[in-house]
Design a protein around this motif. Structure first.
Motif, PDB file in Angstrom:
ATOM      1  N   GLU A   1       0.914  -1.049   0.067  1.00  0.00           N
ATOM      2  CA  GLU A   1       0.144  -0.211   0.060  1.00  0.00           C
ATOM      3  C   GLU A   1       0.778   1.272   0.074  1.00  0.00           C
ATOM      4  N   VAL A   2       2.079   1.329   0.940  1.00  0.00           N
ATOM      5  CA  VAL A   2       2.654   2.477   0.808  1.00  0.00           C
ATOM      6  C   VAL A   2       3.353   2.714  -0.562  1.00  0.00           C
ATOM      7  N   VAL A   3       4.190   1.622  -1.038  1.00  0.00           N
ATOM      8  CA  VAL A   3       4.713   1.592  -2.223  1.00  0.00           C
ATOM      9  C   VAL A   3       3.645   2.123  -3.539  1.00  0.00           C
ATOM     10  N   GLU A   4       2.441   1.636  -3.308  1.00  0.00           N
ATOM     11  CA  GLU A   4       1.537   2.025  -4.205  1.00  0.00           C
ATOM     12  C   GLU A   4       1.062   3.562  -4.336  1.00  0.00           C
ATOM     13  N   SER A   5       1.341   4.143  -2.990  1.00  0.00           N
ATOM     14  CA  SER A   5       1.213   5.484  -2.900  1.00  0.00           C
ATOM     15  C   SER A   5       2.334   6.777  -3.332  1.00  0.00           C
ATOM     16  N   ILE A   6       3.473   6.026  -3.803  1.00  0.00           N
ATOM     17  CA  ILE A   6       4.387   6.622  -4.085  1.00  0.00           C
ATOM     18  C   ILE A   6       4.201   7.342  -5.622  1.00  0.00           C
ATOM     19  N   PRO A   7       4.111   8.618  -5.965  1.00  0.00           N
ATOM     20  CA  PRO A   7       3.794   8.995  -7.338  1.00  0.00           C
ATOM     21  C   PRO A   7       4.692   8.986  -7.950  1.00  0.00           C
ATOM     22  N   GLU A   8       4.421   9.004  -9.534  1.00  0.00           N
ATOM     23  CA  GLU A   8       5.566   9.076 -10.553  1.00  0.00           C
ATOM     24  C   GLU A   8       6.697  10.050 -10.178  1.00  0.00           C
ATOM     25  N   GLY A   9       7.923   9.762 -10.570  1.00  0.00           N
ATOM     26  CA  GLY A   9       9.028  10.674 -10.335  1.00  0.00           C
ATOM     27  C   GLY A   9       9.493  11.045  -9.032  1.00  0.00           C
ATOM     28  N   ARG A  10       8.802   9.933  -8.102  1.00  0.00           N
ATOM     29  CA  ARG A  10       9.333   9.899  -6.596  1.00  0.00           C
ATOM     30  C   ARG A  10       9.568   8.665  -5.924  1.00  0.00           C
ATOM     31  N   VAL A  11      10.461   8.620  -5.091  1.00  0.00           N
ATOM     32  CA  VAL A  11      11.001   7.642  -4.515  1.00  0.00           C
ATOM     33  C   VAL A  11      10.872   7.510  -2.994  1.00  0.00           C
ATOM     34  N   MET A  12      10.905   6.393  -2.460  1.00  0.00           N
ATOM     35  CA  MET A  12      11.200   6.305  -0.954  1.00  0.00           C
ATOM     36  C   MET A  12      12.217   5.075  -1.045  1.00  0.00           C
ATOM     37  N   THR A  13      13.062   5.323   0.085  1.00  0.00           N
ATOM     38  CA  THR A  13      13.912   4.202   0.582  1.00  0.00           C
ATOM     39  C   THR A  13      13.278   3.194   1.237  1.00  0.00           C
ATOM     40  N   TYR A  14      14.011   1.901   1.245  1.00  0.00           N
ATOM     41  CA  TYR A  14      13.455   0.750   1.919  1.00  0.00           C
ATOM     42  C   TYR A  14      13.348   1.240   3.293  1.00  0.00           C
ATOM     43  N   GLY A  15      14.173   1.729   3.998  1.00  0.00           N
ATOM     44  CA  GLY A  15      13.987   2.368   5.482  1.00  0.00           C
ATOM     45  C   GLY A  15      12.568   3.284   5.720  1.00  0.00           C
ATOM     46  N   GLY A  16      12.744   4.188   4.497  1.00  0.00           N
ATOM     47  CA  GLY A  16      11.565   5.079   4.640  1.00  0.00           C
ATOM     48  C   GLY A  16      10.047   4.577   4.433  1.00  0.00           C
ATOM     49  N   VAL A  17       9.997   3.391   3.650  1.00  0.00           N
ATOM     50  CA  VAL A  17       8.918   2.644   3.335  1.00  0.00           C
ATOM     51  C   VAL A  17       8.467   2.001   5.052  1.00  0.00           C
ATOM     52  N   ALA A  18       9.503   1.368   5.497  1.00  0.00           N
ATOM     53  CA  ALA A  18       9.493   0.880   6.915  1.00  0.00           C
ATOM     54  C   ALA A  18       9.000   1.953   7.916  1.00  0.00           C
ATOM     55  N   ALA A  19       9.531   3.063   8.003  1.00  0.00           N
ATOM     56  CA  ALA A  19       9.331   3.928   8.626  1.00  0.00           C
ATOM     57  C   ALA A  19       7.949   4.582   8.769  1.00  0.00           C
ATOM     58  N   ALA A  20       7.271   4.546   7.597  1.00  0.00           N
ATOM     59  CA  ALA A  20       6.057   4.919   7.333  1.00  0.00           C
ATOM     60  C   ALA A  20       5.115   3.920   8.079  1.00  0.00           C
ATOM     61  N   LEU A  21       5.495   2.832   8.144  1.00  0.00           N
ATOM     62  CA  LEU A  21       4.919   1.897   8.746  1.00  0.00           C
ATOM     63  C   LEU A  21       4.845   1.811  10.442  1.00  0.00           C
ATOM     64  N   GLY A  22       6.066   2.499  10.943  1.00  0.00           N
ATOM     65  CA  GLY A  22       6.233   2.476  12.360  1.00  0.00           C
ATOM     66  C   GLY A  22       7.209   1.541  12.494  1.00  0.00           C
ATOM     67  N   SER A  23       7.997   1.196  11.629  1.00  0.00           N
ATOM     68  CA  SER A  23       8.881   0.078  11.714  1.00  0.00           C
ATOM     69  C   SER A  23      10.347   0.672  11.459  1.00  0.00           C
ATOM     70  N   ARG A  24      11.255  -0.298  11.821  1.00  0.00           N
ATOM     71  CA  ARG A  24      12.809  -0.020  11.375  1.00  0.00           C
ATOM     72  C   ARG A  24      13.257  -1.037  10.467  1.00  0.00           C
ATOM     73  N   SER A  25      12.266  -2.029   9.992  1.00  0.00           N
ATOM     74  CA  SER A  25      12.494  -3.262   9.198  1.00  0.00           C
ATOM     75  C   SER A  25      12.690  -2.705   7.699  1.00  0.00           C
ATOM     76  N   SER A  26      13.891  -2.062   7.410  1.00  0.00           N
ATOM     77  CA  SER A  26      13.887  -1.975   6.094  1.00  0.00           C
ATOM     78  C   SER A  26      14.337  -3.347   5.231  1.00  0.00           C
ATOM     79  N   ARG A  27      14.927  -4.221   6.085  1.00  0.00           N
ATOM     80  CA  ARG A  27      15.070  -5.728   5.239  1.00  0.00           C
ATOM     81  C   ARG A  27      13.592  -6.352   5.180  1.00  0.00           C
TER      82      ARG A  27
END
Length: 117
Positions: free
Chosen positions: A28-54
């Motif tokens: 869901e988080v990945v699907e919310s990233i608009p065209e031309g923008r990115v998130m890091t693995y850690g940023g996706v985890a942080a958006a979910l209240g986690s530190r689990s980039s792995r």
């Protein structure tokens, strides 16, 4: 007889994360990233209240083809290893800001392309 929920909540077994819920939440988080923008693995985890980039990486490795996988990058701004050429094609199509070195290597310009949702 009480109705059981169609899907378990975010935690089962006294506090351990429900893997199915984690999986869907990452996508869901990945699907919310608009065209031309990115998130890091850690940023996706942080958006979910986690530190689990792995953990995010595991989801992307399993189901990344279902979403815009190229919009999730390493902390350095580089795409997933082994997928650089296809990611570059997508970045060019979407107008994602890139930084080029003199040696001809590139990475996403996180200062301009980072998405925080």
């Amino acid at each position: 007889m009480p109705e059981s929920p169609a899907r378990p909540g975010p935690e089962v077994d006294g506090g351990s994360p429900d893997p199915d819920d984690w999986f869907s939440r990452v996508l869901e988080v990945v699907e919310s990233i608009p065209e031309g923008r990115v998130m890091t693995y850690g940023g996706v985890a942080a958006a979910l209240g986690s530190r689990s980039s792995r953990g995010v990486g595991k989801v992307m490795a399993h189901a990344g083809g279902e979403v815009a996988w190229w919009r999730v990058v390493r902390a350095s701004g580089h795409p997933a290893a082994g997928h650089e050429q296809r990611a570059l094609e997508m970045y060019r199509v979407e107008g994602t800001p890139l930084v080029w070195s003199r040696a001809g290597t590139w990475r996403v310009d996180l200062g301009r392309a980072a998405w925080t949702g």
